[in-house]
Enzyme design. Structure first.
Site, PDB file in Angstrom:
ATOM      1  CG  MET A 134      -4.776 -10.111   7.314  1.00  0.00           C
ATOM      2  SD  MET A 134      -6.230 -10.616   8.257  1.00  0.00           S
ATOM      3  CE  MET A 134      -7.313 -11.160   6.966  1.00  0.00           C
ATOM      4  CB  ALA A 140       0.646  -7.750  11.510  1.00  0.00           C
ATOM      5  CG  ASP A 162      -3.163  -4.645  13.476  1.00  0.00           C
ATOM      6  OD1 ASP A 162      -4.066  -4.983  14.257  1.00  0.00           O
ATOM      7  OD2 ASP A 162      -3.372  -3.995  12.435  1.00  0.00           O
ATOM      8  CE  LYS A 212       0.765  -2.506   9.504  1.00  0.00           C
ATOM      9  NZ  LYS A 212      -0.430  -2.767  10.338  1.00  0.00           N
ATOM     10  CB  SER A 255     -12.121  -2.525  10.120  1.00  0.00           C
ATOM     11  OG  SER A 255     -11.241  -2.010  11.097  1.00  0.00           O
ATOM     12  CD  GLU A 266      -3.430   3.194  15.622  1.00  0.00           C
ATOM     13  OE1 GLU A 266      -2.530   3.116  16.490  1.00  0.00           O
ATOM     14  OE2 GLU A 266      -3.218   3.573  14.449  1.00  0.00           O
ATOM     15  CG  HIS A 275      -2.049  -0.869  15.288  1.00  0.00           C
ATOM     16  ND1 HIS A 275      -3.399  -0.880  15.586  1.00  0.00           N
ATOM     17  CD2 HIS A 275      -1.963  -0.814  13.933  1.00  0.00           C
ATOM     18  CE1 HIS A 275      -4.099  -0.835  14.458  1.00  0.00           C
ATOM     19  NE2 HIS A 275      -3.260  -0.792  13.451  1.00  0.00           N
ATOM     20  CE1 TYR A 298      -5.365   2.462  10.411  1.00  0.00           C
ATOM     21  CE2 TYR A 298      -4.234   1.961   8.341  1.00  0.00           C
ATOM     22  CZ  TYR A 298      -5.398   2.230   9.045  1.00  0.00           C
ATOM     23  OH  TYR A 298      -6.605   2.250   8.384  1.00  0.00           O
ATOM     24  CG  ASP A 308     -20.330  -7.601  20.178  1.00  0.00           C
ATOM     25  OD1 ASP A 308     -19.496  -7.344  19.288  1.00  0.00           O
ATOM     26  OD2 ASP A 308     -20.609  -6.802  21.091  1.00  0.00           O
ATOM     27  NE  ARG A 344      -1.986  -1.709   3.571  1.00  0.00           N
ATOM     28  CZ  ARG A 344      -2.413  -1.878   4.818  1.00  0.00           C
ATOM     29  NH1 ARG A 344      -3.629  -1.482   5.156  1.00  0.00           N
ATOM     30  NH2 ARG A 344      -1.640  -2.444   5.730  1.00  0.00           N
TER      31      ARG A 344
END
Length: 370
Positions: A301, A299, A270, A75, A134, A118, A96, A94, A198, A15
């Protein structure tokens, strides 16, 4: 503002943080954009397209980090990039943080400003910069899970949707958020027998309304999880606590209760993973096996479908990036609460509570810094 877009160097990450269309939006507002050579190739964008849109192309990643006031990435920076990030430089990507202490410590030491995709959050608590990835990851989790259920991939040898006279596979999805919803749509569309777990009754009522008849919802608790994993063929981990480490809903001892060849796909890997035995893998070596259970824990995808992912991500990030460039990060974050919540580390201070708590670091309130 001077915007720099380096080429992603994480394994098999194709990406890119900005498309030629995005470059044009920056340039027509008077900003300068530097792209690293071949940064967009993996997503189908050539250096010539970026140049035609108004960007300058630099040969090396060092050149991009050296010149830019704002770095846009996809990333989190990895170790070779740590030393390239400068004091006061804005890094928009991102991160994380809560899942990886070395990165957190490195960004504290860099004295840079870390604004995490995020944790940008709308008033309704939705995460606009996490949603597109997501969606991609949720759909891919079933696509990959179906593949690894094949016997040649060490799975149970089950076709997800079954055929006439043969029952379909049972798919268990932990979490009914964006990832879980998209995973359920894909699995249901392929004809699987799907169960979503959930803890939010309102969310489950909503899912009951919109999902087809082969999707059921059940309250998430340890008793129900232990019961359902015994019959599940594919289990998708889709649990997210914004900015914090994901809780382990499936523990090491639970693997013994699963049938050999069961496939686990942990989309939350991740963010630390919601399956205790999962550890991050790459597209080169995506799976490993513990107790005859196949673990798929890539991590990044969405990096496997970079054209779709890049367009989906940049559609969401560009309006925020333009605000940062137009106003500077301080003014933009003061005026936009959504962006403000994306601030995680500012010039050595941890300003996002969940990150501070993850590693027992000192927390500084944003009001003190802004």
């Amino acid at each position: 503002m001077i915007i720099g877009v380096p080429k992603e160097i994480k394994t098999n990450e194709n990406r890119v943080a900005l498309t030629p269309a995005g470059v044009k939006e920056f340039v027509k507002r008077g900003h300068t954009v530097y792209m690293q050579a071949t940064a967009g190739e993996g997503s189908g964008f050539t250096d010539e397209e970026y140049q035609q849109a108004g960007a300058s192309v630099l040969p090396t990643i060092e050149d991009v980090y050296e010149i830019a006031e704002m770095i846009m990435k996809v990333k989190e920076p990895i170790e070779p990039e740590y030393k390239l990030i400068k004091k006061d430089q804005l890094v928009f990507t991102y991160f994380h943080f809560a899942s990886y202490e070395p990165l957190t410590k490195a960004m504290i030491d860099s004295q840079s400003v870390c604004l995490a995709y995020e944790t940008v959050e709308k008033p309704d608590r939705s995460l606009p910069l996490l949603v597109p990835m997501s969606e991609v990851a949720g759909r891919m989790s079933v696509q990959q899970g179906a593949k690894y259920l094949e016997k040649t991939m060490k799975g149970r040898g089950i076709l997800l949707g079954g055929v006439a006279g043969v029952a379909p596979a049972k798919v268990l999805i932990l979490g009914g958020g964006v990832v879980g919803t998209e995973a359920a749509k894909m699995a249901a569309g392929l004809g699987a027998d799907v169960t979503i777990l959930d803890v939010n009754l309102a969310r489950m009522r909503y899912l009951e309304d919109i999902m087809p008849a082969n999707v059921n919802t059940i309250m998430s608790n340890e008793y129900n999880i232990r019961s359902l994993i015994q019959q599940a063929d594919l289990i998708v981990g889709a649990v997210l606590i914004p900015g914090a480490k994901a809780p382990h809903l499936i523990t090491r001892d639970m693997l013994k209760e699963m049938r050999p060849g069961t496939v686990l796909v942990d989309v939350a890997v991740d963010q630390g993973g919601c399956i205790e035995t999962c550890k991050p893998t790459t597209h080169e070596n995506p799976t490993f096996i513990i107790d005859d259970v196949v673990h798929y824990c890539v991590a990044n995808m969405p990096g496997a479908v970079p054209y779709t992912s890049t367009l989906a991500l940049t559609n969401a990030t560009l309006p925020y990036a333009l605000q940062l460039a137009e106003k500077g990060w301080k003014k933009a974050c003061r005026e936009n609460e959504e962006l403000k919540k994306g601030l995680n580390i500012i010039q050595g201070k941890v300003v996002y509570q969940a990150v501070a708590e993850a590693f027992d670091l000192e927390y500084t309130s944003l009001e003190e810094v802004l």
